[in-house]
Motif scaffolding. Structure first.
Motif, PDB file in Angstrom:
ATOM      1  N   MET A 368       2.499  -7.805  -8.946  1.00  0.00           N
ATOM      2  CA  MET A 368       3.469  -6.817  -9.418  1.00  0.00           C
ATOM      3  C   MET A 368       4.793  -6.979  -8.677  1.00  0.00           C
ATOM      4  O   MET A 368       4.827  -7.031  -7.448  1.00  0.00           O
ATOM      5  N   ALA A 369       5.903  -7.028  -9.412  1.00  0.00           N
ATOM      6  CA  ALA A 369       7.215  -7.053  -8.766  1.00  0.00           C
ATOM      7  C   ALA A 369       7.422  -5.792  -7.937  1.00  0.00           C
ATOM      8  O   ALA A 369       8.094  -5.813  -6.895  1.00  0.00           O
ATOM      9  N   SER A 374       8.723  -2.041  -3.315  1.00  0.00           N
ATOM     10  CA  SER A 374       8.313  -0.880  -2.528  1.00  0.00           C
ATOM     11  C   SER A 374       8.328  -1.189  -1.037  1.00  0.00           C
ATOM     12  O   SER A 374       8.732  -0.349  -0.217  1.00  0.00           O
ATOM     13  N   TRP A 375       7.897  -2.389  -0.663  1.00  0.00           N
ATOM     14  CA  TRP A 375       7.870  -2.755   0.754  1.00  0.00           C
ATOM     15  C   TRP A 375       9.281  -2.761   1.337  1.00  0.00           C
ATOM     16  O   TRP A 375       9.518  -2.218   2.424  1.00  0.00           O
ATOM     17  N   TYR A 376      10.210  -3.359   0.613  1.00  0.00           N
ATOM     18  CA  TYR A 376      11.578  -3.440   1.133  1.00  0.00           C
ATOM     19  C   TYR A 376      12.294  -2.099   1.065  1.00  0.00           C
ATOM     20  O   TYR A 376      13.113  -1.777   1.936  1.00  0.00           O
ATOM     21  N   ALA A 377      11.977  -1.271   0.066  1.00  0.00           N
ATOM     22  CA  ALA A 377      12.559   0.075   0.007  1.00  0.00           C
ATOM     23  C   ALA A 377      12.168   0.875   1.247  1.00  0.00           C
ATOM     24  O   ALA A 377      12.969   1.647   1.793  1.00  0.00           O
ATOM     25  N   ARG A 378      10.960   0.679   1.692  1.00  0.00           N
ATOM     26  CA  ARG A 378      10.491   1.375   2.908  1.00  0.00           C
ATOM     27  C   ARG A 378      11.309   0.955   4.126  1.00  0.00           C
ATOM     28  O   ARG A 378      11.640   1.783   4.981  1.00  0.00           O
ATOM     29  N   VAL A 402       5.387   4.525  -1.379  1.00  0.00           N
ATOM     30  CA  VAL A 402       6.569   4.541  -2.235  1.00  0.00           C
ATOM     31  C   VAL A 402       6.233   5.063  -3.630  1.00  0.00           C
ATOM     32  O   VAL A 402       6.992   5.840  -4.214  1.00  0.00           O
ATOM     33  N   LEU A 403       5.086   4.673  -4.186  1.00  0.00           N
ATOM     34  CA  LEU A 403       4.696   5.181  -5.497  1.00  0.00           C
ATOM     35  C   LEU A 403       4.508   6.689  -5.456  1.00  0.00           C
ATOM     36  O   LEU A 403       4.900   7.407  -6.390  1.00  0.00           O
TER      37      LEU A 403
END
Length: 419
Positions: A368-369, A374-378, A402-403
């Protein structure tokens, strides 16, 4: 010259503005606005971190021009001057130590999750492919007056950004958002003055550019992020992209950033995979995904270029600049984990980025993109709160967190809108 010397060299734009080195932070969606899409202190802190880390040009994550149409919960929306003081603080932070900061302006078109908007708009009422229709609704085709209103919204937001002290704006014309939808023969099947031929499909982005120019001063920079191609059957092609760049260059655009793909084929997240089996061998050898296309642009358009995607070593970055293929090295994920990498490279360090695929061991999730996003948004959230990025953060934990946050924010956003 060694890598430090090559990458430390300033870049003079045609309007006289100078970017102090060859490092540029490409836009990443921070989702650090408030629940009602206003500017926050976290954005100020985040962009000061990058400026002080040596990034010569920072381009913000997509700032939306219409609060009815946002790509994600807590995107910043810029329709008026209610946040002018925080906007000024944001601009000042991004300009620390003589750096530049440009605001990316965007309208998502139909690329809005259903949880945010069940009635998205687009040039034509073309749905996403079947497996994505549970997440994205079928759009309504824009009317002519609505198209003209969106053009004016881009111009109004640019004028406010200039008043707040930003050095320029970037039109988001890539990754499947509205400008990209107008350019694509797959998404734009209109028969009026906004679609049909390649020239008519190009009209929207040209009118947006002209409106921004008319609403800002001559020294204010205007750039665009543009797909080299959609990598989608019946979509925007390389030849069409070259024609758009020709047209914008002839009108005086200050910078073209080259990327590619969209949500249905996210080349921007996974690399330019024109061949089966993933990233091309030539791309692996030269690091950047879109350098070959940039070289085609060089042969026909006199315009400063920024290539984003795939740069991982100081040597690869310097080679791209020294060869003349690009003027700026566009970095996103590397700066999310090592925000001081430009300073380290310019001090002479032989640098190799820590960026690597984020894996959970669960194949369906790893493909999944959204996993990587989500990892980098964190990490951006950590830096916005004055903390260092967590370079070895667990992928599954980041995705779940993040979800959960996005779902909660989405519900709250819809409740605020009265749905």
């Amino acid at each position: 010259m060694n890598a430090a010397e090559v990458l430390s060299k300033p870049l003079s734009l045609k309007n006289g503005k100078i970017i102090p080195n060859r490092f540029a932070k490409s836009a990443m969606s921070e989702t650090l606005g408030t629940i009602d899409n206003r500017v926050t202190q976290e954005l100020v802190t985040l962009y000061r971190t990058w400026a002080e880390g040596g990034t010569g040009l920072s381009i913000t994550g997509n700032v939306m021009i219409d609060r009815r149409h946002i790509g994600e919960p807590q995107n910043v929306v810029l329709e008026d001057e209610q946040d002018i003081e925080l906007l000024r603080a944001w601009a000042e932070a991004g300009k620390a130590d003589g750096k530049q900061i440009w605001m990316q302006l965007n309208h998502p078109g139909k690329q809005i999750p259903k949880m945010l908007n069940k009635e998205p708009v687009s040039p034509s009422a073309i749905p996403f492919r079947k497996e994505m229709q549970s997440m994205f609704g079928t759009p309504r085709a824009l009317t002519g007056p609505e198209v003209e209103d969106i053009v004016e919204r881009f111009a109004r937001s640019a004028a406010i950004a200039e008043k707040a002290g930003f050095d320029g704006v970037q039109i988001h014309g890539a990754h499947g958002y509205l400008v990209s939808q107008f350019l694509s023969p797959h998404h734009n099947q209109r028969s009026d003055e906004w679609g049909g031929s390649a020239e008519k499909r190009m009209r929207f982005v040209l009118e947006v550019y002209r409106a921004i120019r008319a609403s800002t001063n001559s020294g204010f920079c205007v750039g665009i992020k543009l797909n080299s191609a959609d990598f989608q059957r019946g979509g925007f092609t390389e030849e069409e992209s070259l024609a758009v760049i020709d047209a914008l260059a002839s009108e005086g655009i200050d910078l073209v950033e080259i990327s590619g793909g969209n949500y249905e084929n996210p080349a921007m997240a996974k690399g330019n995979s024109k061949v089966n089996g993933g990233v091309k061998q030539s791309t692996l050898a030269r690091e950047a995904y879109f350098l070959e296309f940039a070289e085609k642009v060089r042969k026909r358009a006199d315009v400063p270029l920024m290539v984003t995607g795939g740069f991982r070593t100081s040597e690869g970055m310097a080679q791209a600049i020294a060869s003349g293929a690009t003027d700026l090295v566009g970095l996103a994920r590397p700066l999310a984990v090592e925000p001081d990498l430009p300073n380290r490279i310019m001090s002479g360090e032989a640098f190799t980025s820590l960026v690597k695929p984020i894996k959970t061991g669960i194949k369906a999730i790893d493909n999944m993109a959204l996993m990587e996003v989500s990892w980098y948004a964190r990490q951006l959230g950590r830096m916005g709160n004055g903390k260092p990025p967590k370079q070895h953060d667990r992928g599954l934990l980041s995705l779940v967190e993040v979800l959960s946050v996005m779902t909660t924010r989405g519900v709250r956003t819809r409740l605020r809108a009265g749905e």
